[in-house]
Design an enzyme around this catalytic site. Structure first.
Site, PDB file in Angstrom:
ATOM      1  CG  HIS A  98      50.213  -0.767  19.338  1.00  0.00           C
ATOM      2  ND1 HIS A  98      49.796   0.373  18.707  1.00  0.00           N
ATOM      3  CD2 HIS A  98      51.354  -1.146  18.736  1.00  0.00           C
ATOM      4  CE1 HIS A  98      50.674   0.677  17.753  1.00  0.00           C
ATOM      5  NE2 HIS A  98      51.631  -0.227  17.746  1.00  0.00           N
ATOM      6  CG  ASP A 100      48.015   3.097  21.048  1.00  0.00           C
ATOM      7  OD1 ASP A 100      48.352   1.891  20.869  1.00  0.00           O
ATOM      8  OD2 ASP A 100      48.804   3.959  21.476  1.00  0.00           O
ATOM      9  CG  ASP A 132      52.535   1.511  14.182  1.00  0.00           C
ATOM     10  OD1 ASP A 132      52.457   0.642  15.057  1.00  0.00           O
ATOM     11  OD2 ASP A 132      53.090   2.625  14.372  1.00  0.00           O
ATOM     12  CD  GLU A 166      53.948   0.911  20.506  1.00  0.00           C
ATOM     13  OE1 GLU A 166      55.149   0.615  20.413  1.00  0.00           O
ATOM     14  OE2 GLU A 166      53.411   1.765  19.758  1.00  0.00           O
ATOM     15  CD  GLU A 167      52.244   4.334  17.920  1.00  0.00           C
ATOM     16  OE1 GLU A 167      53.357   4.802  18.222  1.00  0.00           O
ATOM     17  OE2 GLU A 167      52.072   3.547  16.967  1.00  0.00           O
ATOM     18  CG  HIS A 230      71.311  43.318  25.137  1.00  0.00           C
ATOM     19  ND1 HIS A 230      72.378  43.532  24.307  1.00  0.00           N
ATOM     20  CD2 HIS A 230      70.261  43.956  24.572  1.00  0.00           C
ATOM     21  CE1 HIS A 230      71.988  44.279  23.280  1.00  0.00           C
ATOM     22  NE2 HIS A 230      70.706  44.536  23.419  1.00  0.00           N
ATOM     23  CB  THR A 332      71.109  39.919  19.931  1.00  0.00           C
ATOM     24  OG1 THR A 332      70.245  40.842  20.596  1.00  0.00           O
ATOM     25  CG2 THR A 332      71.127  40.222  18.451  1.00  0.00           C
ATOM     26  NE  ARG A 345      67.896   5.161  19.981  1.00  0.00           N
ATOM     27  CZ  ARG A 345      66.584   5.070  20.111  1.00  0.00           C
ATOM     28  NH1 ARG A 345      66.018   3.937  20.506  1.00  0.00           N
ATOM     29  NH2 ARG A 345      65.812   6.111  19.909  1.00  0.00           N
ATOM     30  CB  SER A 419      63.850   0.757  22.183  1.00  0.00           C
ATOM     31  OG  SER A 419      65.171   1.238  22.101  1.00  0.00           O
ATOM     32  CG  HIS A 447      55.457   6.530  14.157  1.00  0.00           C
ATOM     33  ND1 HIS A 447      56.022   6.797  15.381  1.00  0.00           N
ATOM     34  CD2 HIS A 447      54.869   5.321  14.287  1.00  0.00           C
ATOM     35  CE1 HIS A 447      55.798   5.773  16.198  1.00  0.00           C
ATOM     36  NE2 HIS A 447      55.109   4.860  15.558  1.00  0.00           N
TER      37      HIS A 447
END
Lengths: 476, 476
Positions: A98, A100, A132, A166-167, A230, A332, A345, A419, A447
């Protein structure tokens, strides 16, 4: 078929030109997630296309249509398809990469201008996309250049598939791959696939990767109040969504990383001694993994179990809560409508389809036990299958043998925790072996700020990719 | 001392003028949290000052200095101090109110222009600040106008303290109150305080409020990784901060609102039958509280326990997590450095000082039990004391008797779940009785869109405030 010695010499002799070309590629700010840079991604597609053409590759720019981001319709950058060689007596390999890159600003913490390739004192080539994935794409160009300029035929037929999204989720690519895999398509007749878009485990030992984890992403939704309340007025008066959500999230995974959803961990058989030996051999250590995580926080203190936790076990991570107070300071509020996100995963034989019923059944039982009057549900959002290849396939023999020749070591055979969805698309659509043959080191910071590719990895990696093609021609 | 009948008639006769004046006040966009509106808050201070002066009140604008917001130094709006009457044979009451308002834009969901007072079909006076807190301030002006125009002496000496930063933390006010409470100060000689800045429980029955909960705000900090990690690469490899934090937060409060930190709930004695009877008498219902929350999510299904949960029990609310993924979509991050925020609402005898050791001891024990390698700590951020007044004091007798005269009903005697910190400052600095005597209804929507004050509440409320002064003169 042995690699020509002149090829290896050609790479060394042309090192400065190759680095100059990498600088040209890095200078094109092809950030796919930045809408204002979309023209640069398209420019990069044309740059890659022109390079391939100049070395005798037949190419086509494939329009992938458009997509809508923040209400603006934008053209997707085209995919670059290429083919060279059509000898039916040779094997045909499909090469993916890739062009990009991730976003980068000097102000993020870069020591150099991210889009000006800058050589460091130890031969690091700093620049966004250096490792990359522009470096690997240029590695293939270096191989092509040798054969073209020396009028050498490549040892195998080669097909290229280079994309520019790809990114940003590889939008449009799956459809293209599936279409071109059919009879008469661009990828018809492909015998194996090689992807160079991952990294060594460390800074020393090359790897060949044969597995990736899959993923299943979920959300637990909790609502009840009609609006944010609240906490002074409604504290101890109403069922608070945050209380319910935190209790449910606390029942998914324990401090040691064990998944508490019954049946999930049990789907994966324990490793036997032979399999443990694979991890024992990997060139890694607890200290090295902790250094990569930036803290002494390893779940276990032995290398084998730690690597198996990453590579051959499922995991469950809690990512965050949407809709609650997330700023600094001390608001709050009782948030009215929130959701908690987590993902699993997956490793074979797990799939989103076979784990999701276990996840929803368990969480629904826990919701029933809670006894809250809030409205609570669990939702599967998206996922992807795990992937694991047969390392005895000739595609792997070629990758291993090429590594031995160039680096004089046996590569670490790894599975990765993350992945790369397109891997599975290729494996499924083409029904053939896919190998991941990385160029860069584990500390390249793909990255992150100060992304780099070491000069030696760029040059030895170019030799590795060329040698792999020669080994493919003869591997059994 | 009985209220002059002519005063009550004066209020009714001048209704349209009073509403006109309320419209003038609402038109000044005195939003204290909006830096671009700071001049309007200051303009509003001058408007209030001029009104008081026109009725013979001696005033001073008190400079409260400046503060820095987003790097910009801004002047704080001045407080308006006033005094009328100096008869040592009479009691002296200090009246507090605030002339700043919450932000409002029509696009937030208002049906009318928020800064143009608009009368609805049922006599609702819609406009930002109508009920919070310009209506009550103007109620006092209406009382002053009667006495000035009719040359009547007020039955008590009156001191005023009106501020313009209440919606932004009352910056600068505490110091002023403490200083002026000293001998020779503006508030020297004050016998009691009246604050009209809260609301009825419902839309029918007036209330007199004698208690407020305090607060203690905490943060649990968890860090470990040096930076956010990829859950594919590090899932089941490292101790994840989110796992640890969610487990700790899940041990603080149960689904039913019971506080799981040992000793906190036990500090408050159970209500006896006499005290339960107070809540039994309150004009409220489970359905009404659920309607106010916007969902059928009451923790208990009987009014008494529900009201006691709000008014006389501590509560623990989880507000959110800072540093984790909080957007929409499906990011697969392992957040590196996060904190979870929660607060306790406190009732006597609880204070931030006596509950914090219990909170930190328990959480530290739970941290030790976790066995995580992450760095975890609990931190007290800030807090405020609860407040409860003696309802047998003559200040309360006056407020109740005035309510009976104007509304012909016994007021609901309430404690509120929230906090009005200046209440405690007055009670402490002046060492005298403070009463909360609201003008508006429970559905006025003080901080919401379509804030309103009912015409009848404005007029009857003006009568109530005047009558309260007469009752003060004679109450025992």
């Amino acid at each position: 078929m042995s690699t020509p010695r002149e090829f290896l010499k050609f790479i060394d002799d042309n090192a400065e030109n190759f680095i100059k070309r990498l600088a040209d590629a890095v200078a094109i700010q092809s950030v796919s997630s930045d809408l204002s840079r979309r023209d640069d991604v398209i420019k990069m597609a044309h740059w890659v296309d022109a390079q391939l053409k100049s070395y005798g590759v037949t190419t086509e720019l494939r329009d992938l249509g458009s997509h809508t981001v923040d209400g603006v319709e934008l053209p997707l950058p085209p995919a670059v398809l290429g083919r060279i060689g059509n000898d039916s007596s040779k094997r045909t390999v499909l090469i993916y990469g890739h062009f990009d890159v991730q976003p980068a600003e000097k102000s993020d913490g870069w020591n150099t201008e991210p889009f000006i390739l800058t050589e460091g004192p130890d031969g690091q080539l700093f620049g966004r996309g250096s490792t990359d994935d522009k470096g690997p794409i240029l590695g293939w160009l270096n191989v092509l250049q040798y054969h073209f300029e020396n009028k050498k035929e490549l040892p195998v037929n080669v097909r290229f598939c280079f994309e520019g999204m790809e990114e940003s989720g590889s939008e449009g690519l799956d459809d293209l791959v599936i279409k071109e895999a059919k009879q008469g398509g661009w990828f018809d007749g492909v015998d194996c696939v090689c992807i160079s878009d991952n990294y060594w485990l460390n800074t020393r030992t090359p790897v060949v990767t044969y597995g990736l984890r899959g993923i299943a992403y979920y959300r637990i939704n909790v609502s009840g109040p009609g609006w944010d309340l609240h906490s002074g007025v409604f504290g101890r008066t109403v069922h608070e969504p945050m209380t319910d959500l935190v209790l449910l999230l606390s029942k998914l995974v324990d401090v040691k990383g064990n998944i508490l959803i019954p049946g999930i961990d049990a789907m994966v058989a324990a490793a036997d001694e032979d399999e443990r030996a694979i991890y024992e051999r990997l060139d890694s250590s607890v200290a090295e993994i902790e250094a990569a995580a930036g803290g002494k926080i390893a779940l276990v203190d032995n290398k084998v179990d730690l690597l198996m936790g990453r590579m051959r076990s499922p995991s469950l991570s809690l990512h965050g809560i949407e809709g609650a107070f997330s700023g600094s300071g001390g608001k709050t509020v009782i948030p009215a409508k929130i959701n908690g996100k987590f993902s699993l995963r997956l490793v074979p034989p797990q799939t989103p389809e076979n784990v999701t019923p276990l996840v929803t059944k368990y969480i629904n039982e826990e919701i029933a036990k809670l006894g809250s009057k809030n409205t609570i549900s669990v939702e599967y959002l998206n996922g992807g299958l795990p992937w694991m290849a047969d390392i005895k396939h000739w595609n792997y023999e070629a990758a291993r043998e090429a590594t031995r020749q160039i680096y004089q070591v046996e590569p670490d055979m790894t599975r990765e925790g993350g992945s790369i969805p397109v891997t599975l698309t290729f494996a499924d659509a083409l029904a053939c072996s896919v190998v991941l043959l990385p160029m860069g080191r584990g500390d390249d910071g793909a990255h992150s700020t100060n992304e780099k590719l070491d000069r030696s990895n760029f040059l030895q990696g170019s030799k590795l990719l060329g040698t792999y093609l020669y080994e493919l021609a003869s591997a059994k």
